[in-house]
Design a protein around this motif. Structure first.
Motif, mmCIF file in Angstrom:
data_model
loop_
_atom_site.group_PDB
_atom_site.id
_atom_site.type_symbol
_atom_site.label_atom_id
_atom_site.label_comp_id
_atom_site.label_asym_id
_atom_site.label_seq_id
_atom_site.Cartn_x
_atom_site.Cartn_y
_atom_site.Cartn_z
ATOM 1 N N UNK A 34 0.794 -1.380 0.051
ATOM 2 C CA UNK A 34 0.019 0.060 0.080
ATOM 3 C C UNK A 34 0.853 1.228 -0.046
ATOM 4 N N UNK A 35 1.600 1.549 0.980
ATOM 5 C CA UNK A 35 2.475 2.678 1.160
ATOM 6 C C UNK A 35 3.629 2.791 -0.023
ATOM 7 N N UNK A 36 4.157 2.030 -0.317
ATOM 8 C CA UNK A 36 5.155 2.003 -1.475
ATOM 9 C C UNK A 36 4.657 2.509 -2.699
ATOM 10 N N UNK A 37 3.367 1.719 -3.260
ATOM 11 C CA UNK A 37 2.745 2.194 -4.360
ATOM 12 C C UNK A 37 2.351 3.563 -4.337
ATOM 13 N N UNK A 38 1.658 4.210 -3.179
ATOM 14 C CA UNK A 38 1.355 5.692 -3.208
ATOM 15 C C UNK A 38 2.407 6.294 -3.486
ATOM 16 N N UNK A 39 3.822 5.996 -2.730
ATOM 17 C CA UNK A 39 4.927 7.089 -2.624
ATOM 18 C C UNK A 39 5.463 7.018 -4.087
ATOM 19 N N UNK A 40 5.657 5.704 -4.716
ATOM 20 C CA UNK A 40 5.885 5.549 -5.989
ATOM 21 C C UNK A 40 5.440 6.204 -7.078
ATOM 22 N N UNK A 41 3.880 6.049 -7.189
ATOM 23 C CA UNK A 41 3.008 6.799 -8.012
ATOM 24 C C UNK A 41 3.134 8.386 -7.852
ATOM 25 N N UNK A 42 3.030 8.639 -6.716
ATOM 26 C CA UNK A 42 2.965 10.007 -6.609
ATOM 27 C C UNK A 42 4.494 10.682 -7.156
ATOM 28 N N UNK A 104 -4.660 11.713 -13.966
ATOM 29 C CA UNK A 104 -4.616 11.401 -12.598
ATOM 30 C C UNK A 104 -3.623 10.760 -11.963
ATOM 31 N N UNK A 105 -3.340 10.779 -10.919
ATOM 32 C CA UNK A 105 -2.250 9.798 -10.416
ATOM 33 C C UNK A 105 -3.249 8.691 -9.407
ATOM 34 N N UNK A 106 -4.418 9.051 -9.226
ATOM 35 C CA UNK A 106 -5.131 8.148 -8.211
ATOM 36 C C UNK A 106 -5.526 6.465 -9.031
ATOM 37 N N UNK A 107 -5.907 6.707 -10.203
ATOM 38 C CA UNK A 107 -6.068 5.359 -10.869
ATOM 39 C C UNK A 107 -4.717 4.466 -10.867
ATOM 40 N N UNK A 110 -4.270 3.179 -7.444
ATOM 41 C CA UNK A 110 -5.194 1.975 -7.337
ATOM 42 C C UNK A 110 -4.472 0.792 -8.037
ATOM 43 N N UNK A 111 -3.990 0.948 -9.371
ATOM 44 C CA UNK A 111 -3.581 -0.158 -10.039
ATOM 45 C C UNK A 111 -2.378 -0.675 -9.468
ATOM 46 N N UNK A 112 -1.487 0.096 -9.038
ATOM 47 C CA UNK A 112 -0.216 -0.426 -8.454
ATOM 48 C C UNK A 112 -0.444 -0.983 -7.205
ATOM 49 N N UNK A 113 -1.321 -0.552 -6.249
ATOM 50 C CA UNK A 113 -1.502 -1.163 -5.034
ATOM 51 C C UNK A 113 -2.318 -2.681 -5.408
ATOM 52 N N UNK A 114 -3.117 -2.755 -6.347
ATOM 53 C CA UNK A 114 -3.632 -4.062 -6.542
ATOM 54 C C UNK A 114 -2.626 -4.987 -7.102
ATOM 55 N N UNK A 115 -1.981 -4.675 -8.050
ATOM 56 C CA UNK A 115 -0.665 -5.263 -8.607
ATOM 57 C C UNK A 115 0.391 -5.804 -7.441
#
Length: 126
Positions: A34-42, A104-107, A110-115
């Motif tokens: 969860x946290x890594x995908x959020x940081x990486x996508x941002x 948008x970075x949000x989709x 979400x994809x990165x977290x699911x992945x």
């Protein structure tokens, strides 16, 4: 194999890291899933890709981000380097294209977290 609860799966002896405590497993899942995908996508989409698109065209910006993304993950590759590198390249490509499509970075998050969550369970249990 009968369907098990997430807790039973995480604490079973069939998991890859069977010496880890439930707390350590939970922290790993939260951090990596969860946290890594959020940081990486941002960083990669919200900052780097957006800034590169301001200075170059979308194709060059996408090319740079898609090839930098796997490089920062190389230290995490263990079992099958080529396959793992391809999967990370594919994830970076899909999330980058999703960002370009939606602006948008949000989709992408979400994809990165699911992945990541899928592969945490896939690599550890299947």
């Amino acid at each position: 194999m009968p369907l098990k609860s997430t807790f039973e799966l995480l604490t079973s002896t069939s998991r890859k890291y069977f010496l880890a405590t439930p707390g350590q497993i939970a922290l790993f899942i939260i951090g990596t899933g969860i946290l890594a995908p959020i940081w990486e996508e941002m960083f990669f989409k919200g900052l780097l890709l957006r800034k590169l698109m301001e200075k170059t065209n979308s194709f060059i910006a996408l090319f740079v981000v898609i090839f930098i993304f796997p490089v920062v993950h190389i230290s995490g590759l263990y079992d099958n380097f080529t396959k793992d590198l391809f999967m990370i390249f594919l994830a970076g490509t899909l999330t980058s294209l999703l960002y370009l499509k939606t602006k948008s970075v949000f989709p992408s998050i979400i994809l990165h977290v699911i992945w990541n969550l899928f592969f945490i369970f896939y690599w550890n249990y299947i």
